[in-house]
Design an enzyme around this catalytic site. Structure first.
Site, mmCIF file in Angstrom:
data_model
loop_
_atom_site.group_PDB
_atom_site.id
_atom_site.type_symbol
_atom_site.label_atom_id
_atom_site.label_comp_id
_atom_site.label_asym_id
_atom_site.label_seq_id
_atom_site.Cartn_x
_atom_site.Cartn_y
_atom_site.Cartn_z
ATOM 1 N N LYS A 218 98.241 25.325 25.546
ATOM 2 C CA LYS A 218 97.450 24.475 24.760
ATOM 3 C C LYS A 218 98.028 23.941 23.659
ATOM 4 O O LYS A 218 97.636 22.554 23.157
ATOM 5 C CB LYS A 218 96.073 25.319 24.536
ATOM 6 C CG LYS A 218 95.194 25.714 25.684
ATOM 7 C CD LYS A 218 93.878 26.325 25.125
ATOM 8 C CE LYS A 218 93.047 26.320 26.296
ATOM 9 N NZ LYS A 218 91.865 27.162 26.006
ATOM 10 N N ALA B 137 91.826 30.200 21.661
ATOM 11 C CA ALA B 137 90.427 30.033 21.823
ATOM 12 C C ALA B 137 89.886 30.515 20.646
ATOM 13 O O ALA B 137 89.047 29.907 19.975
ATOM 14 C CB ALA B 137 90.131 31.190 22.842
HETATM 15 P P1 NAP Z 1 95.450 34.174 23.250
HETATM 16 O O1 NAP Z 1 95.906 32.859 22.542
HETATM 17 O O2 NAP Z 1 96.533 35.305 23.918
HETATM 18 O O3 NAP Z 1 94.872 35.074 22.108
HETATM 19 C C1 NAP Z 1 94.395 36.381 22.016
HETATM 20 C C2 NAP Z 1 94.548 36.965 20.719
HETATM 21 O O4 NAP Z 1 93.858 38.563 20.836
HETATM 22 C C3 NAP Z 1 96.102 37.629 20.535
HETATM 23 O O5 NAP Z 1 96.325 36.927 19.124
HETATM 24 C C4 NAP Z 1 96.057 38.791 20.687
HETATM 25 O O6 NAP Z 1 97.185 39.280 19.953
HETATM 26 C C5 NAP Z 1 94.959 39.237 20.258
HETATM 27 N N1 NAP Z 1 94.403 40.713 20.747
HETATM 28 C C6 NAP Z 1 94.784 41.082 21.915
HETATM 29 N N2 NAP Z 1 94.250 42.513 22.035
HETATM 30 C C7 NAP Z 1 93.613 42.812 20.959
HETATM 31 C C8 NAP Z 1 92.993 43.779 20.323
HETATM 32 N N3 NAP Z 1 92.652 44.935 20.928
HETATM 33 N N4 NAP Z 1 92.246 43.560 19.107
HETATM 34 C C9 NAP Z 1 92.463 42.400 18.562
HETATM 35 N N5 NAP Z 1 93.289 41.609 19.065
HETATM 36 C C10 NAP Z 1 93.649 41.420 20.175
HETATM 37 O O7 NAP Z 1 94.371 34.042 24.190
HETATM 38 P P2 NAP Z 1 93.193 32.850 24.157
HETATM 39 O O8 NAP Z 1 93.931 31.537 24.952
HETATM 40 O O9 NAP Z 1 92.791 32.623 22.681
HETATM 41 O O10 NAP Z 1 92.142 33.333 25.182
HETATM 42 C C11 NAP Z 1 91.427 34.478 24.537
HETATM 43 C C12 NAP Z 1 90.255 34.903 25.680
HETATM 44 O O11 NAP Z 1 89.262 33.921 25.969
HETATM 45 C C13 NAP Z 1 91.052 34.839 27.064
HETATM 46 O O12 NAP Z 1 90.464 35.892 27.851
HETATM 47 C C14 NAP Z 1 90.674 33.351 27.721
HETATM 48 O O13 NAP Z 1 90.587 33.486 29.234
HETATM 49 C C15 NAP Z 1 89.378 33.434 27.026
HETATM 50 N N6 NAP Z 1 88.911 31.834 26.944
HETATM 51 C C16 NAP Z 1 87.598 31.648 27.572
HETATM 52 C C17 NAP Z 1 87.109 30.238 27.513
HETATM 53 C C18 NAP Z 1 85.678 29.983 28.118
HETATM 54 O O14 NAP Z 1 85.615 28.727 28.163
HETATM 55 N N7 NAP Z 1 84.908 31.008 28.044
HETATM 56 C C19 NAP Z 1 87.967 29.297 26.829
HETATM 57 C C20 NAP Z 1 89.103 29.816 26.331
HETATM 58 C C21 NAP Z 1 89.600 30.935 26.333
HETATM 59 P P3 NAP Z 1 98.684 39.681 20.853
HETATM 60 O O15 NAP Z 1 98.970 38.113 21.156
HETATM 61 O O16 NAP Z 1 99.451 40.482 19.960
HETATM 62 O O17 NAP Z 1 98.466 40.487 22.246
#
Ligand code: NAP
Length: 284
Positions: A71, A136
Site C-alpha cells: 500500500k 489500516a
Molecule cells: P500492518 O501494516 O502490519 O499493521 C499492523 C500493526 O499492528 C503493526 O504496527 C504491528 O506491529 C501492530 N501489532 C501487531 N501485534 C500487536 C499487538 N499485539 N498489540 C499492538 N500492536 C500490534 O497491517 P495493516 O495493513 O494495518 O492491517 C491490519 C489488519 O487489518 C490486518 O488483519 C488486515 O487484514 C486488516 N484490514 C482489514 C481491512 C478491511 O477492509 N476489513 C482493511 C485493511 C486491513 P509490528 O509491525 O511490530 O508487528
C-alpha cells in the site's frame, strides 16, 4: 481463441493475495451491471512489483486494489495521488487512464460508511481507542479524525510506529485530542465509546485475546478489522460482556464499493457484493 479487447481487467495486487475475497464481490458486481470486465488476483513478489506496475497499460489493466505489503510501496509508481491517499500515506486503489496511474485510498471511506450508514455510529465527540499503527490504522485514524471525535488514543507494540502516526495526525488535525498509550491498559477503554483492532491479532487460532476481558464495558462498540474468523476472540469477549461488536467485513464491502465507483463511475450494487462476500467468507 480470439482475445476480447473490449474486456477490461481489474485486480488486486499483494503478497500473499490468493485468499482475497475481492474477486468475488467485484466479479459479482460486473456481472450484475453487465459490465464487460474481469477482476483477477495478481500475487506478485517484491522483485516482480516494478515490472508489473510499469506494464499495466500495456497489459490492458484498468484498475487495481492494493493490499499488504504494497500500500505504501506503490506510491512511487503513480502519476497522481488523491488528497486522502496523500494524507494517509497509503494507496489501496489505482485507476489506470492511458499512461496515467492515479492512486486513492478507499479504506478510510470504507470504515466510515460502515460505521455511519450501517452501524449508525457517529464518531463526532466520541472517545476512540485504537490498537495498531500500520497501514489500516492510518486510514482509520484519518477517516475518524475528519469526523471531529473528542479523542483518539493509540497503542501499537511498535512504539516508534505509533509515535510517527501520532505526529502525522497532530500535524494535520490540530484540534483533535490525540494520545499515545504505552500499554493496552493505557487506552482508557473504560471511558471509550469505540474500540478498534487494526492489528492482524485474532486471525490465527493460536492468537491471544488482544484485550483482557475485564477492560471491556457494555457501552463500547468493538470494531475488529479482521473478518476471518468472523468472530475473533476479542469479538467473543465483547459479546460475552454485552457490548456491541462488528468484524471488518462491512469495511471490506464499502471500500470495495468505493473502488468500484472510481473505476466504473457507477454506483456499486451493494447487496450483490455483500452476498458474494458472505458466501466467500463461509468457504475460507
Ligand atoms: P500492518 O501494516 O502490519 O499493521 C499492523 C500493526 O499492528 C503493526 O504496527 C504491528 O506491529 C501492530 N501489532 C501487531 N501485534 C500487536 C499487538 N499485539 N498489540 C499492538 N500492536 C500490534 O497491517 P495493516 O495493513 O494495518 O492491517 C491490519 C489488519 O487489518 C490486518 O488483519 C488486515 O487484514 C486488516 N484490514 C482489514 C481491512 C478491511 O477492509 N476489513 C482493511 C485493511 C486491513 P509490528 O509491525 O511490530 O508487528
Amino acid at each position: 481463441m480470439k482475445k476480447d479487447n473490449s474486456r477490461k481487467i481489474y485486480g488486486v495486487i499483494g503478497f500473499p493475495a490468493k485468499h482475497s475475497l475481492s474477486p468475488l464481490m467485484h466479479n459479482a458486481a460486473f456481472h450484475a451491471l453487465k459490465i464487460n470486465a474481469e477482476y483477477k488476483i495478481f500475487e506478485k513478489t517484491p522483485e516482480e512489483l516494478a515490472v508489473f506496475l510499469n506494464s499495466l497499460t500495456q497489459e490492458g489493466i484498468a484498475g487495481l486494489n492494493v493490499t499488504v505489503p504494497y500500500k505504501e510501496k506503490v506510491i512511487s509508481f503513480l502519476t497522481k495521488l488523491s488528497r486522502e491517499a496523500k494524507l494517509i500515506g497509503a494507496v489501496n486503489t489505482i485507476k489506470v487512464s492511458g499512461a496515467k496511474l492515479e492512486g486513492f485510498n478507499t479504506d478510510a471511506e470504507g470504515i466510515l460508511a460502515h460505521l455511519k450508514k450501517e452501524l449508525k455510529f457517529n464518531p463526532k465527540n466520541k472517545k476512540i481507542a485504537l490498537i495498531g499503527a500500520g497501514g489500516a490504522a492510518k486510514a482509520v485514524c484519518v477517516a475518524l479524525a475528519k469526523e471531529k471525535p473528542k479523542s483518539i488514543t493509540l497503542y501499537d507494540i511498535d512504539r516508534i510506529k505509533a509515535e510517527s502516526l501520532l505526529c502525522q495526525l497532530k500535524e494535520n488535525f490540530a484540534k483533535i485530542d490525540f494520545n499515545l498509550a504505552d500499554t493496552i491498559e493505557g487506552l482508557a477503554i473504560s471511558s471509550a465509546d469505540l474500540l478498534i483492532n487494526a492489528t492482524p491479532i485474532g486471525m490465527k487460532e493460536e492468537d491471544p485475546l488482544l484485550v483482557p476481558e475485564g477492560l471491556l464495558q457494555r457501552n463500547l462498540l468493538v470494531y475488529d478489522l479482521v473478518y476471518n474468523p468472523d468472530k475473533t476472540k476479542l469479538l467473543q469477549a465483547a459479546e460475552r460482556i454485552g457490548a456491541k461488536f462488528t468484524n471488518g467485513l462491512g469495511m471490506l464491502l464499502y471500500q470495495g464499493a468505493a473502488s468500484f465507483k472510481i473505476w466504473t463511475a457507477k454506483k456499486a450494487p451493494l447487496k450483490i457484493m455483500r452476498d458474494a462476500l458472505e458466501e466467500g467468507v463461509k468457504k475460507l
